[in-house]
Design a protein around this motif. Structure first.
Motif, mmCIF file in Angstrom:
data_model
loop_
_atom_site.group_PDB
_atom_site.id
_atom_site.type_symbol
_atom_site.label_atom_id
_atom_site.label_comp_id
_atom_site.label_asym_id
_atom_site.label_seq_id
_atom_site.Cartn_x
_atom_site.Cartn_y
_atom_site.Cartn_z
ATOM 1 N N LYS A 1 0.869 -1.094 0.097
ATOM 2 C CA LYS A 1 -0.076 0.000 -0.200
ATOM 3 C C LYS A 1 0.936 1.232 0.061
ATOM 4 O O LYS A 1 0.660 2.075 -0.857
ATOM 5 N N GLU B 1 5.435 2.949 5.890
ATOM 6 C CA GLU B 1 5.960 4.156 5.109
ATOM 7 C C GLU B 1 7.156 4.501 5.024
ATOM 8 O O GLU B 1 7.617 5.031 3.894
ATOM 9 N N TYR C 1 2.759 1.765 -3.385
ATOM 10 C CA TYR C 1 1.714 2.405 -4.500
ATOM 11 C C TYR C 1 1.631 3.985 -4.249
ATOM 12 O O TYR C 1 1.219 4.498 -5.252
ATOM 13 N N ARG C 2 1.593 4.238 -2.838
ATOM 14 C CA ARG C 2 1.487 5.661 -2.813
ATOM 15 C C ARG C 2 2.697 6.560 -2.927
ATOM 16 O O ARG C 2 2.703 7.645 -3.521
ATOM 17 N N LYS C 3 3.718 5.831 -2.930
ATOM 18 C CA LYS C 3 5.066 6.481 -3.007
ATOM 19 C C LYS C 3 5.558 6.530 -4.528
ATOM 20 O O LYS C 3 6.049 7.685 -5.012
#
Length: 370
Positions: free
Chosen positions: A21, A359, A24-26
């Motif tokens: 997850k 993260e 995919y955000r980064k």
């Protein structure tokens, strides 16, 4: 970027899903292929092989399944060669992953390791392979940074423990509705977490359930692993005071009064949900004899290892029996002992650091590739 992630068991599937997850955000252009489980599959990407086909526990069991394991290694190498990833991310599972890391390093593929092999427990000489074959290491236990950097002169990044994120991101549970949906009554709950592999469940669950009649005022609820069907557990359920819930362990822990837990990541999860627990473990005779000769740790549970003291009782091998289990379960149900245990759990959580492990790891991986 093209990412290839290898997780070989249930805990790796959980942490791998949260890392995916974050990746995919980064990286909006991320393409991910992976070996993992249902949680990773829900995030997206391409599942190459499910961990239920990979998980073998114990020295003897691994020997009996060596042909399958070697076959999976061959499949993995071939798939990596065909997909040509920009990086391979290994999640724990060292017996398999370190073999792939050696091969990948020779092929010039960047190798990143998230959640270190527990070489501080056994096979410390693996540090030589790690130094040779791993480009970046991200550790999740506070003592691991000193172990690697001070003892072995190998730089690592401490990113905090991903379980903090996984647990804090859980939605609020309507406990009354949960009980109705899962046919639970109003008795306080003792959760049984017998593991995720058939071998360990078979060894653990019968002994755990042998104490049921001693505690008629409680209902015992088996936490079914997502990798196993209900039919496998059915023979263990011998009376109406034993309930079964599949693939809802976190929800179960939210409402549990106490828990009997097979040694592994689940011991830490249970503590972070602030549930008093007894840690249990029993392997085959041969595997146990080998393990006790090569593992020199004072404790086997992550709770005790992180705290460096016996916070939770560990019943191992011959000590894991009905008599001892009854005694220890009575103890953690006693109010004063429970209160002391919950205070220790609060200290444990502080030691593990704050949120953001997934993260932080994703950020470091993307930055290294760029």
């Amino acid at each position: 970027m093209k990412y290839y992630i290898i997780a070989g068991e249930a805990s790796g599937d959980l942490h791998g899903s949260n890392l995916m997850k974050a990746l995919y955000r980064k990286d909006i252009d991320a393409e991910i292929r992976f070996w993992g489980g249902d949680l990773m599959q829900k995030v997206g990407g391409t599942l190459v092989k499910h961990y239920r086909e990979l998980a073998f526990m114990g020295f003897i069991e691994v020997l009996f399944n060596l042909k399958t394991i070697l076959g999976n290694i061959k499949i993995c190498k071939r798939d990596i060669a065909e997909s040509q990833p920009d990086v391979i991310i290994f999640i724990d599972y060292p017996g398999f992953n370190m073999r792939i890391a050696k091969w990948a390093k020779e092929k010039g593929i960047p190798t990143h390791y998230y959640i270190s092999p527990q070489i501080w427990a056994w096979k410390e000489n693996r540090i030589n392979d790690i130094k040779r074959d791993v480009d970046k290491m991200y550790v999740i236990l506070p003592f691991e940074k000193a172990f690697y950097e001070e003892k072995h002169n190998f730089p690592v990044q401490f990113v905090g423990h991903p379980l903090i994120d996984a647990i804090q991101s859980q939605p609020v549970l309507d406990s009354s509705l949960f009980k109705i949906e899962n046919q639970l009554d109003d008795k306080p709950i003792i959760a049984l977490l017998p593991g995720s592999r058939k071998q360990e469940i078979t060894k653990m669950l019968g002994v755990m359930l042998s104490v049921v009649e001693e505690f008629p005022d409680y209902q015992f609820v088996i936490a079914g692993a997502p990798s196993q069907e209900f039919s496998f557990y059915e023979s263990f359920i011998t009376n109406g005071n034993i309930k079964f819930i599949s693939n809802k362990t976190y929800d179960l822990l939210k409402i549990a009064t106490a828990a009997l837990v097979t040694s592994g990541t689940a011991t830490l999860e249970t503590a972070l949900f602030k549930v008093p627990e007894v840690v249990c473990y029993k392997g085959s005779w041969a595997s146990y004899q080998i393990a006790k000769r090569i593992i020199t740790l004072k404790y086997i549970s992550l709770v005790n290892l992180i705290m460096d003291e016996e916070v939770v009782t560990e019943l191992i091998q011959h000590d894991f029996n009905t008599k001892n289990l009854k005694k220890e379960l009575h103890k953690i149900l006693e109010p004063n002992h429970r209160a002391q245990l919950l205070q220790k759990y609060d200290l444990l959580e502080k030691k593990l650091g704050g949120t953001g492990a997934s993260e932080q790891t994703a950020k470091l991986i993307v930055a290294a590739l760029n």
